[in-house]
Design a protein around this motif. Sequence first.
Motif, PDB file in Angstrom:
ATOM      1  N   UNK A  41       0.830  -1.209   0.000  1.00  0.00           N
ATOM      2  CA  UNK A  41       0.000   0.000   0.000  1.00  0.00           C
ATOM      3  C   UNK A  41       0.869   1.265   0.000  1.00  0.00           C
ATOM      4  N   UNK A  42       2.078   1.162   0.589  1.00  0.00           N
ATOM      5  CA  UNK A  42       2.950   2.337   0.662  1.00  0.00           C
ATOM      6  C   UNK A  42       3.673   2.633  -0.641  1.00  0.00           C
ATOM      7  N   UNK A  43       3.562   1.715  -1.626  1.00  0.00           N
ATOM      8  CA  UNK A  43       4.281   1.907  -2.892  1.00  0.00           C
ATOM      9  C   UNK A  43       3.942   3.239  -3.561  1.00  0.00           C
ATOM     10  N   UNK A  44       2.667   3.696  -3.369  1.00  0.00           N
ATOM     11  CA  UNK A  44       2.206   4.922  -4.012  1.00  0.00           C
ATOM     12  C   UNK A  44       3.003   6.160  -3.612  1.00  0.00           C
ATOM     13  N   UNK A  45       3.648   6.102  -2.445  1.00  0.00           N
ATOM     14  CA  UNK A  45       4.404   7.270  -1.971  1.00  0.00           C
ATOM     15  C   UNK A  45       5.794   7.367  -2.579  1.00  0.00           C
ATOM     16  N   UNK A  46       6.191   6.353  -3.367  1.00  0.00           N
ATOM     17  CA  UNK A  46       7.560   6.335  -3.887  1.00  0.00           C
ATOM     18  C   UNK A  46       7.655   6.940  -5.293  1.00  0.00           C
ATOM     19  N   UNK A  47       8.868   7.243  -5.683  1.00  0.00           N
ATOM     20  CA  UNK A  47       9.090   7.712  -7.057  1.00  0.00           C
ATOM     21  C   UNK A  47       8.933   6.506  -7.973  1.00  0.00           C
ATOM     22  N   UNK A  48       8.613   6.735  -9.252  1.00  0.00           N
ATOM     23  CA  UNK A  48       8.398   5.610 -10.175  1.00  0.00           C
ATOM     24  C   UNK A  48       9.546   4.612 -10.161  1.00  0.00           C
ATOM     25  N   UNK A  49      10.783   5.023 -10.180  1.00  0.00           N
ATOM     26  CA  UNK A  49      11.897   4.076 -10.196  1.00  0.00           C
ATOM     27  C   UNK A  49      11.943   3.247  -8.923  1.00  0.00           C
ATOM     28  N   UNK A  50      11.840   3.977  -7.797  1.00  0.00           N
ATOM     29  CA  UNK A  50      11.840   3.275  -6.507  1.00  0.00           C
ATOM     30  C   UNK A  50      10.695   2.259  -6.452  1.00  0.00           C
ATOM     31  N   UNK A  51       9.529   2.756  -6.976  1.00  0.00           N
ATOM     32  CA  UNK A  51       8.329   1.915  -6.901  1.00  0.00           C
ATOM     33  C   UNK A  51       8.525   0.606  -7.662  1.00  0.00           C
ATOM     34  N   UNK A  52       9.154   0.721  -8.831  1.00  0.00           N
ATOM     35  CA  UNK A  52       9.357  -0.459  -9.661  1.00  0.00           C
ATOM     36  C   UNK A  52      10.232  -1.490  -8.937  1.00  0.00           C
ATOM     37  N   UNK A  53      11.321  -0.996  -8.431  1.00  0.00           N
ATOM     38  CA  UNK A  53      12.262  -1.897  -7.763  1.00  0.00           C
ATOM     39  C   UNK A  53      11.649  -2.531  -6.516  1.00  0.00           C
ATOM     40  N   UNK A  54      11.032  -1.666  -5.702  1.00  0.00           N
ATOM     41  CA  UNK A  54      10.432  -2.120  -4.444  1.00  0.00           C
ATOM     42  C   UNK A  54       9.265  -3.079  -4.736  1.00  0.00           C
ATOM     43  N   UNK A  55       8.489  -2.704  -5.738  1.00  0.00           N
ATOM     44  CA  UNK A  55       7.332  -3.540  -6.111  1.00  0.00           C
ATOM     45  C   UNK A  55       7.775  -4.938  -6.488  1.00  0.00           C
ATOM     46  N   UNK A  56       8.808  -5.038  -7.310  1.00  0.00           N
ATOM     47  CA  UNK A  56       9.299  -6.370  -7.716  1.00  0.00           C
ATOM     48  C   UNK A  56       9.765  -7.169  -6.504  1.00  0.00           C
TER      49      UNK A  56
END
Length: 355
Positions: A41-56
């Motif tokens: 749920x916290x992924x939305x607060x990240x920058x797109x690059x961070x989000x991609x890496x963290x999401x994976x």
Amino acid sequence: MLDALKDELLSQVNAAADLSALDEVRVSALGKKGRITGFMKELGNLTPDERKERGQALNALKDEIAAAIDVRKADLAAAHLKARLEAERVDVTLPVRPETEGRIHPISQTMDEMIAIFAEMGFSVAEGPDIEDDFHNFTALNFPPGHPARDMHDTFYLPDSGDKKMLLRTHTSPVQVRTMLNNKPPIRIIAPGRTYRSDYDMTHTPMFHQIEGLVIDEATNMGHLKGCLVEFCRAFFDVDDLPLRFRPSFFPFTEPSAEVDIGCSRKGGELKLGNYGDWLEILGCGMVHPNVLEACGIDSTRYQGFAFGMGVERVAMLKYGIPDLRTFFEADLRWLKHYGFAALDIPNIAHGLTR
Ligand code: PHE
């Protein structure tokens, strides 16, 4: 940080002692308010690059935990089954407890044997009530009112209840009547069952058993009757050349009528069946009287056939060497143990009837 979470969750999964504990771990990690779900749920607060890496990384973690839960679940289920099989183990090599050693009464066994033989000849089994009325037991069978044959049967009458005089059937022949009233020819039935006469001595009990036979079609004659009974007796007594003798007799419901004797020897007080020159009566039979056919609604100008009636106790005594008729109904366990049959000894032509 996710590595620490992963180690923690994996160790929880592997420590779960049963399915419900395992499910608690699943909810705490992957449920709506679970820890991995929380990070998602916290992924939305990240920058797109961070989000991609963290999401994976989160997805990989989620898959790994889910897979670990599945493995643990299968292990727990297998362990549960194993424990249950262990707990419910029975030793099938233990002997049966003596009190469960039931025996089949010789009368039941004999009737089953008779049914097996007649079934092989194409007869089906018919039944009728033990409590009969005068019509089925006598009148329809061509016993005229007041005929002495009615008295000969030593009938047990039930207390008068008003409209119809009821009685305990004195033979299985009323099943002939019921069968003909309810079925169109061709007919080929046997009717085994209890019968009653007011009589008690060495050779008579007030309740006994008979097996009736009835064949009705357009062509059946006395020769067929003979062939049928010869075949039956040889199969039943397991004596290939057992001679049968047909003696003229009288029954109100058959014409001509015969009584049938089988060959035997009584030498030395011992009864042996076979071609030895002596004779023993075992049944009554004949061609069904036209009056009986008509009383049962069957056209006697078109149809004809034969009937027979046999005492079950009598042939059981002969076949199994049981000397006293009365012992059949004394319910003596020692007697039953001696003369009874094993429950799984089901008569069957293919396997042979006598064992
Ligand atoms: N019902 C007769 C009896 O009990 C036997 C019998 C049956 C005779 C059928 C002829 C035909 O004695």
